[in-house]
Design a protein around this motif. Structure first.
Motif, PDB file in Angstrom:
ATOM      1  N   UNK A 251       0.833  -1.177   0.000  1.00  0.00           N
ATOM      2  CA  UNK A 251       0.000   0.000   0.000  1.00  0.00           C
ATOM      3  C   UNK A 251       0.883   1.248   0.000  1.00  0.00           C
ATOM      4  N   UNK A 252       0.392   2.260  -0.640  1.00  0.00           N
ATOM      5  CA  UNK A 252       1.161   3.499  -0.760  1.00  0.00           C
ATOM      6  C   UNK A 252       0.770   4.544   0.268  1.00  0.00           C
ATOM      7  N   UNK A 253      -0.324   4.337   0.998  1.00  0.00           N
ATOM      8  CA  UNK A 253      -0.811   5.338   1.923  1.00  0.00           C
ATOM      9  C   UNK A 253      -1.526   6.479   1.225  1.00  0.00           C
ATOM     10  N   UNK A 254      -1.836   6.290  -0.037  1.00  0.00           N
ATOM     11  CA  UNK A 254      -2.513   7.309  -0.829  1.00  0.00           C
ATOM     12  C   UNK A 254      -3.847   6.773  -1.306  1.00  0.00           C
ATOM     13  N   UNK A 255      -4.752   7.704  -1.559  1.00  0.00           N
ATOM     14  CA  UNK A 255      -6.002   7.290  -2.187  1.00  0.00           C
ATOM     15  C   UNK A 255      -5.722   7.007  -3.660  1.00  0.00           C
ATOM     16  N   UNK A 256      -6.684   6.386  -4.308  1.00  0.00           N
ATOM     17  CA  UNK A 256      -6.544   6.104  -5.729  1.00  0.00           C
ATOM     18  C   UNK A 256      -6.339   7.389  -6.522  1.00  0.00           C
ATOM     19  N   UNK A 257      -7.136   8.409  -6.212  1.00  0.00           N
ATOM     20  CA  UNK A 257      -7.035   9.692  -6.936  1.00  0.00           C
ATOM     21  C   UNK A 257      -5.668  10.334  -6.717  1.00  0.00           C
ATOM     22  N   UNK A 258      -5.167  10.294  -5.491  1.00  0.00           N
ATOM     23  CA  UNK A 258      -3.839  10.855  -5.218  1.00  0.00           C
ATOM     24  C   UNK A 258      -2.764  10.120  -6.011  1.00  0.00           C
ATOM     25  N   UNK A 259      -2.877   8.793  -6.076  1.00  0.00           N
ATOM     26  CA  UNK A 259      -1.904   7.997  -6.824  1.00  0.00           C
ATOM     27  C   UNK A 259      -1.952   8.322  -8.314  1.00  0.00           C
ATOM     28  N   UNK A 260      -3.145   8.402  -8.874  1.00  0.00           N
ATOM     29  CA  UNK A 260      -3.291   8.726 -10.298  1.00  0.00           C
ATOM     30  C   UNK A 260      -2.719  10.115 -10.581  1.00  0.00           C
ATOM     31  N   UNK A 261      -3.025  11.093  -9.718  1.00  0.00           N
ATOM     32  CA  UNK A 261      -2.490  12.438  -9.910  1.00  0.00           C
ATOM     33  C   UNK A 261      -0.971  12.453  -9.826  1.00  0.00           C
ATOM     34  N   UNK A 262      -0.406  11.680  -8.906  1.00  0.00           N
ATOM     35  CA  UNK A 262       1.048  11.608  -8.803  1.00  0.00           C
ATOM     36  C   UNK A 262       1.648  11.032 -10.087  1.00  0.00           C
ATOM     37  N   UNK A 263       1.033  10.002 -10.631  1.00  0.00           N
ATOM     38  CA  UNK A 263       1.504   9.434 -11.901  1.00  0.00           C
ATOM     39  C   UNK A 263       1.430  10.473 -13.014  1.00  0.00           C
ATOM     40  N   UNK A 264       0.356  11.220 -13.055  1.00  0.00           N
ATOM     41  CA  UNK A 264       0.206  12.270 -14.063  1.00  0.00           C
ATOM     42  C   UNK A 264       1.280  13.341 -13.902  1.00  0.00           C
TER      43      UNK A 264
END
Length: 59
Positions: free
Chosen positions: A1-14
């Motif tokens: 787990x990254x400790x991030x929400x799905x949206x936070x993870x997607x935004x980080x990838x972007x």
């Protein structure tokens, strides 16, 4: 787990892809933002997201 929400993870990838494109292309920032999925924002919002993610990672 990254400790991030799905949206936070997607935004980080972007953001990471956007940073890569900024460094390796001559495209305008607004076009890069659009290509990585930030379709309804202006330059200052995209730049703020990059700054926030960079500071979060560094801190």
């Amino acid at each position: 787990m990254t400790g991030q929400t799905f949206v936070e993870y997607v935004n980080l990838c972007r953001i990471r892809k956007g940073e890569e494109m900024i460094m390796n292309s001559s495209l305008p920032i607004t076009q890069i933002a659009h290509r990585v999925g930030f379709n309804n924002i202006n330059y200052s919002t995209f730049a703020a997201q990059i700054s926030k993610q960079t500071l979060d990672v560094a801190g």
